[in-house]
Motif scaffolding. Sequence first.
Motif, PDB file in Angstrom:
ATOM      1  N   TRP A  69     -24.437-100.182  42.694  1.00 40.13           N
ATOM      2  CA  TRP A  69     -25.007-101.415  43.275  1.00 40.13           C
ATOM      3  C   TRP A  69     -24.346-101.753  44.598  1.00 40.13           C
ATOM      4  N   SER A 102     -23.731-100.957  47.676  1.00 36.34           N
ATOM      5  CA  SER A 102     -24.030-100.187  48.883  1.00 36.34           C
ATOM      6  C   SER A 102     -23.973-101.108  50.097  1.00 36.34           C
ATOM      7  N   TYR A 103     -23.890-100.491  51.276  1.00 36.48           N
ATOM      8  CA  TYR A 103     -23.844-101.287  52.513  1.00 36.48           C
ATOM      9  C   TYR A 103     -25.074-102.182  52.634  1.00 36.48           C
ATOM     10  N   ARG A 104     -26.234-101.680  52.348  1.00 36.94           N
ATOM     11  CA  ARG A 104     -27.479-102.459  52.541  1.00 36.94           C
ATOM     12  C   ARG A 104     -27.520-103.659  51.613  1.00 36.94           C
ATOM     13  N   ARG A 105     -27.129-103.444  50.331  1.00 30.67           N
ATOM     14  CA  ARG A 105     -27.203-104.566  49.384  1.00 30.67           C
ATOM     15  C   ARG A 105     -26.160-105.642  49.723  1.00 30.67           C
ATOM     16  N   VAL A 106     -24.995-105.201  50.123  1.00 30.11           N
ATOM     17  CA  VAL A 106     -23.965-106.180  50.483  1.00 30.11           C
ATOM     18  C   VAL A 106     -24.408-107.003  51.702  1.00 30.11           C
ATOM     19  N   THR A 107     -25.028-106.335  52.670  1.00 31.54           N
ATOM     20  CA  THR A 107     -25.489-107.050  53.871  1.00 31.54           C
ATOM     21  C   THR A 107     -26.562-108.078  53.525  1.00 31.54           C
ATOM     22  N   VAL A 108     -27.498-107.710  52.654  1.00 32.77           N
ATOM     23  CA  VAL A 108     -28.546-108.648  52.227  1.00 32.77           C
ATOM     24  C   VAL A 108     -27.946-109.828  51.501  1.00 32.77           C
ATOM     25  N   ALA A 109     -26.973-109.566  50.639  1.00 41.59           N
ATOM     26  CA  ALA A 109     -26.348-110.663  49.888  1.00 41.59           C
ATOM     27  C   ALA A 109     -25.637-111.636  50.827  1.00 41.59           C
TER      28      ALA A 109
END
Length: 332
Positions: free
Chosen positions: A19, A21-28
Motif C-alpha cells: 500500500w 507507494s509514492y503515488r498513494r502517499v502523495t494522494v493521501a
Amino acid sequence: MARGIARAVSFGGRATAGWFSYRRVTVAVCLGNLVAALLVLRSLTAPASFAPTAPNNGGVVPYTEEQIKRVEESIRIRREAEPVELVQAVKKLQKVFAREEKWRKELPLVLKQKISYDIVRRLQELGGNGSLAQQREVVESWRAEKLKDIKSASTQNQTNLDLSSDETRMLKRALEFNWRMLMEDIGLWIPEEVTHTVHDDKPENEPEEEEIIAGPPLSPQCNAELHTDYDGAAVRWGLTHHKESAADCCQACLDQAKNAKPGELKCNIWVYCPSEFGCYSPDKYEHKHQECWLKQADHPKLNFKDKYSESYRDAHPTAPVVVPWMSGVIGA
C-alpha cells in the motif's frame, strides 16, 4: 511535505511494496491538505466567529450618553444643511412640467397644424420684406383676434378655424396661459431685435491714448510713424529679415546705410510689422510678425497711412480697417 513522507517510507532507495507507494502517499497528503484548508475556510467565514457577545439585556447594545448626544447632533446638522427652499422649488417645477406635459398630450396634432397654417398664411400676407417687429405684431394680432373670436362665439362654440367645442376650449387655454409653449410646439420662433448703441463718453478735448509699441524706445532719428507703410526699392527683404523690435529694425537701417559699399543702395526707409497676427499687404506673400523691410527712395512716398479707404477695402475684401505696419524715414 510529500517528499519527506515519501522518503520516510523508502528503504535503500526503493519504495516499500504494497500500500505504501509514492503515488498513494502523495494522494493521501493532498487530501489531508484539502481537508485542513476547508476547515480553516469554514472557521474564517462562520458568522459566529466575528459576532460580538450578546448582552444580557435582550440583545440591545447600550450606548453612552455622550454617544447619544453625538448621534443627535449629527442628525440636527444634516437637517439644517438640507436645502429646503431648493427642494420645494424643484417640486413646484415638477408640478408645472407635469401640467405642461399633460396639456401637450391633450392638444391634438390636427389642431396644432390648423394653428400653424393660419399663422403662416398671415405672415405670407405681410410679404418677404417685413421686419421682425412687424412679424411679431402680426402673430400677436392673430392671437388677440382668436381670443376675441372664442370669447364672443355663439352657443355652438365655433371659431373661424372650424373647431369643435373641446378644441375651442383647449385653444383658449393655450392662447391665454401656454402661448409660448404653443409657439414652440408648432415651430414658430421670431428672434428678438437687438439694438446696439455705441456710447462715446469721452470728452471732446481729451487727447488720444498713445499706442504702446513693444521693445526698447526708438531713437528720434528713426522718425517712427504708426500705421504707416512707405514705398521704396528693397535694400533688404523683410520676408527673410526679422527683428525683435521696431527699434532693432530702425537700427538695422542705420547700420546698413553706414556700412554700405560704393554703388550699393543705402537704406533710408524702414518698415516693420509689430502685429503678432501678421501684417496685411496686397501682394501674394504672407507677411508675419517682426518682418523688417529696409528700403531706399530719393523721394519717399506713402503706400498707406492710418486706415485703408472704403473703396480700397471694397476692392480688397481681406484688407483690415487700420494699416498694421509702422515705418520711418531716416534723416527726414
